[in-house]
Write an enzyme that holds these catalytic residues in place. Sequence first.
Site, PDB file in Angstrom:
ATOM      1  N   GLU A   1      -1.887  16.712   2.590  1.00  0.00           N
ATOM      2  CA  GLU A   1      -1.075  17.106   1.434  1.00  0.00           C
ATOM      3  C   GLU A   1      -1.833  16.865   0.126  1.00  0.00           C
ATOM      4  OE1 GLU A   1       1.412  18.890   2.033  1.00  0.00           O
ATOM      5  OE2 GLU A   1       1.761  18.372   4.133  1.00  0.00           O
TER       6      GLU A   1
ATOM      7  N   GLU B   1      -3.867  26.548   2.549  1.00  0.00           N
ATOM      8  CA  GLU B   1      -4.079  25.752   3.753  1.00  0.00           C
ATOM      9  C   GLU B   1      -5.566  25.419   3.924  1.00  0.00           C
ATOM     10  OE1 GLU B   1      -1.387  24.740   4.942  1.00  0.00           O
ATOM     11  OE2 GLU B   1      -1.979  23.739   6.796  1.00  0.00           O
TER      12      GLU B   1
HETATM   13 ZN   LIG Z   1      -0.538  22.415   4.849  1.00  0.00          ZN
END
Ligand SMILES: [Zn+2]
Lengths: 495, 495
Positions: B265, B294
């Site tokens: 994160e 991502e």
């Molecule tokens: Zn992620």
Amino acid sequence: MNKPNAYQQLSQHFQQLAKLSHLNAITSWDQATMMPDGGNQARAEALAELAVIIHEKSTQPQLEEWLEQAKSQNLTSVQQASLREMERSWRNSTALPADLVKAKSLATARCEHAWREQRKANNWQAFQVNLQAVMQLAIEEAQIRADKSGLSRYDAMLDLYEPGMQMQRLDLVFGELQTWLPQLIQEVVDKQASWPKLKQYGNFPSEQQKQLGLAVMQKLQFDFKHGRLDVSAHPFCGGVPSDVRITTRYEEEDFTRSLMGIVHETGHARYEQNLPLDLVDLPVGQARSMGIHESQSLFFEMQLGRSQAFVEQLHPLVKQHLTQAKNMPLSELQQHYLSVKPGYIRVDADELTYPAHIMLRYQLERDLINQEIKVADIPELWDQKMQQYLGLSTKGNDKNGCMQDVHWPAGLIGYFPSYSLGAMYAAQFHAALVKAKPDTPDAVAKGDYSGVFAWLKQHIWSQASLYETDELVERATGESLNPAYFQQHLRSRYL
Amino acid sequence: MNKPNAYQQLSQHFQQLAKLSHLNAITSWDQATMMPDGGNQARAEALAELAVIIHEKSTQPQLEEWLEQAKSQNLTSVQQASLREMERSWRNSTALPADLVKAKSLATARCEHAWREQRKANNWQAFQVNLQAVMQLAIEEAQIRADKSGLSRYDAMLDLYEPGMQMQRLDLVFGELQTWLPQLIQEVVDKQASWPKLKQYGNFPSEQQKQLGLAVMQKLQFDFKHGRLDVSAHPFCGGVPSDVRITTRYEEEDFTRSLMGIVHETGHARYEQNLPLDLVDLPVGQARSMGIHESQSLFFEMQLGRSQAFVEQLHPLVKQHLTQAKNMPLSELQQHYLSVKPGYIRVDADELTYPAHIMLRYQLERDLINQEIKVADIPELWDQKMQQYLGLSTKGNDKNGCMQDVHWPAGLIGYFPSYSLGAMYAAQFHAALVKAKPDTPDAVAKGDYSGVFAWLKQHIWSQASLYETDELVERATGESLNPAYFQQHLRSRYL
Ligand SMILES: [Zn+2]
Ligand SMILES: [Zn+2]
């Protein structure tokens, strides 16, 4: 489906506004409790955008039409009350022309911002320029609100916080208070002169204080499924009725202030948590007024919280949660919560001297709005009144005198009286409760507050804004505001 | 002042939308982290009201006009990119007719709600009825988006999450992956068969894990003036660029997952925190795509976080913060982060088996949208592919098979590929970085990540959506998406 009628349209409108207020309440709470510093600019902009949207919706032209049409509809008494509150809300949010709203917002932002430094520097000369600008706009605002509502200038401002209250009544209430309060304060100070000096107990870690605070909230039946406790620089009660956010600030040297602050905010919170669910999104389902709201927090803090019975029940919790206080005798805890000492600062004042601070502010702001005094007169008048009421001079000490509060820099006129009205209502409610349920003191002495909460729920919390303040108070106590109960309460507690 | 031109009008419009998104981001974060249960009903209603307002503003008729007019204005290249992203945003938010939006919202709410119980009960028969309804609407949605954008059905859905990506390319990428991944997994499993069983170290209190997590965030240069770490049931990265809220969930028996989750994160967060400030309220100033987002979290988690150097630097922090792990040898920590084990559940999968889960989901959702398979075919196809890719059968075990994810019940089609695209981009970025700065591994081995972050900031974070994904990747690495880097990375790490 039929076209909704005017009353239904209005209800939908205000329910929609309540949802937008929800967003404001939660993001404002976050700003005060959770947000890191660097998030402030974007947050301020997002909140300003939300304010614009709320303002646009609140001033839609159809509202005036609907309000007119709804008056000739066949409405139940609850709907009539609801319509009355919708109209008040609409009147207050549409009264001011956009340019005045903007000018006020700029002037108060400037005054408030500069005040933070000017106060530290004790710089009245610089401060008064900004305050004059704010006060000039406040007078303009009061005049416009007066013209639209048919009220007097100061009453029109009071209507924003304490609907139905009037300067004439406040003059009576504070005029009477002035005849006995300074004298009573002096007597109590003399009586307490022989009290021992309070001991220092070292540091109380915030985490221990928090656990103690949560235990006390539990005892006071705060509903943790619909609320929480956090930390902010200035304690407040925020959120929404189904999710009430109260805050405190822990001082590691002294746990007693934060603890009683939590009791206070829990009173505000229980009022919110017990507003009638079916009306919660409408103005009529909201808390009656600032004064009634404060009456609930002060009922918790003053009537219940500082009572001998409650402090006795607090004592074992304090010893259990705070390692450093495990040998603190009950008498010291009691002394903490009953000490009376005239001081300069309103927010630090005890129960007995607090009303003197409010009386002073009321008299000055009333005369300012009525243009009987000028901003330049404030320091001298402040000093005079502080000497008269509390025996303290603020000459040359404006930072601890007339520069101490944010209310006037923020343009809040008519707000101060609610603090003392709250204390008076609280005393009157307590007297009515004990009269209706004479076994209340015995139950409270045993730690059973259920009767107290049931009375408050029945007579205040569940009533929201269904009645005007006077009627609410009469239905609850058999008479309208009677400050004699407050005087009785103070005399019996402190003499 | 001149009347603002079309481009300026558009900019103002999207800046206003960003402020409303801010309110949504913070209140949604609060809902997941702070809100007590009893607040959910009112919160859901407030968020729904906000969604209506955002939808109304996003579909204003003037926007289409302004977009047309702005195209003939004389714009800088940044403004052109900004216009492109505004148009994409507008196209995606106006594509669907209101009745389809509503039908979709009802169908997904019903499917998602029932799924929570149906999954537990392994009740595919009941679940598939709701999923069929959702999928039927998803096909309708894809067709409408395809008609409006000129893309194919699945590509039009991809455009919502991974603009510019196409089914044709995904077929190549996953087709190639399929040729080597199952084999590689088997080799690694065989190799790791001789690894010792991991020891149990007892409980790791959440507070200690939190302090460890904060220390690691600090090491990874998370900006705590513009963000914070909290707890939620499902970890996410939320908030706004100037105030990024990341969350985790602590398991007291195992600290390793939450810890690497925080690293993940933090990768998302640093991307957000380093988006260009001057464009932050416009679509062009936002993160490029789900896949690129991502790629940043997986760069942090996989390229950096599970590297030998990083785990070596993590080790003393683990021993310092977690009382129960103070004797844990480095080798065990490394083994935690490199173990490969085929399993049923995607969110529990390791770096090597994860792409197999995505490949399977991509192939099925593509064929569902293209109506080459039916919802009723899913369980059997799922079982077949799980056997083929991971050697596991899900026959009769739908709750740990095709019923495990919320994505399809929530109507999210085209979302799954971004997970693996992110892993591939991350490997490609890492390779480009090492090529550009060959001393990177040495610096990282010494705990100096400044070169890594400078490269990411220059090539990815500061670029926001100024370029389409392919161009962004080409500018950063000299070529467009090339999954060979991912294969190389996995082989060199695991063989
Ligand atoms: Zn992620
Ligand atoms: Zn209060």
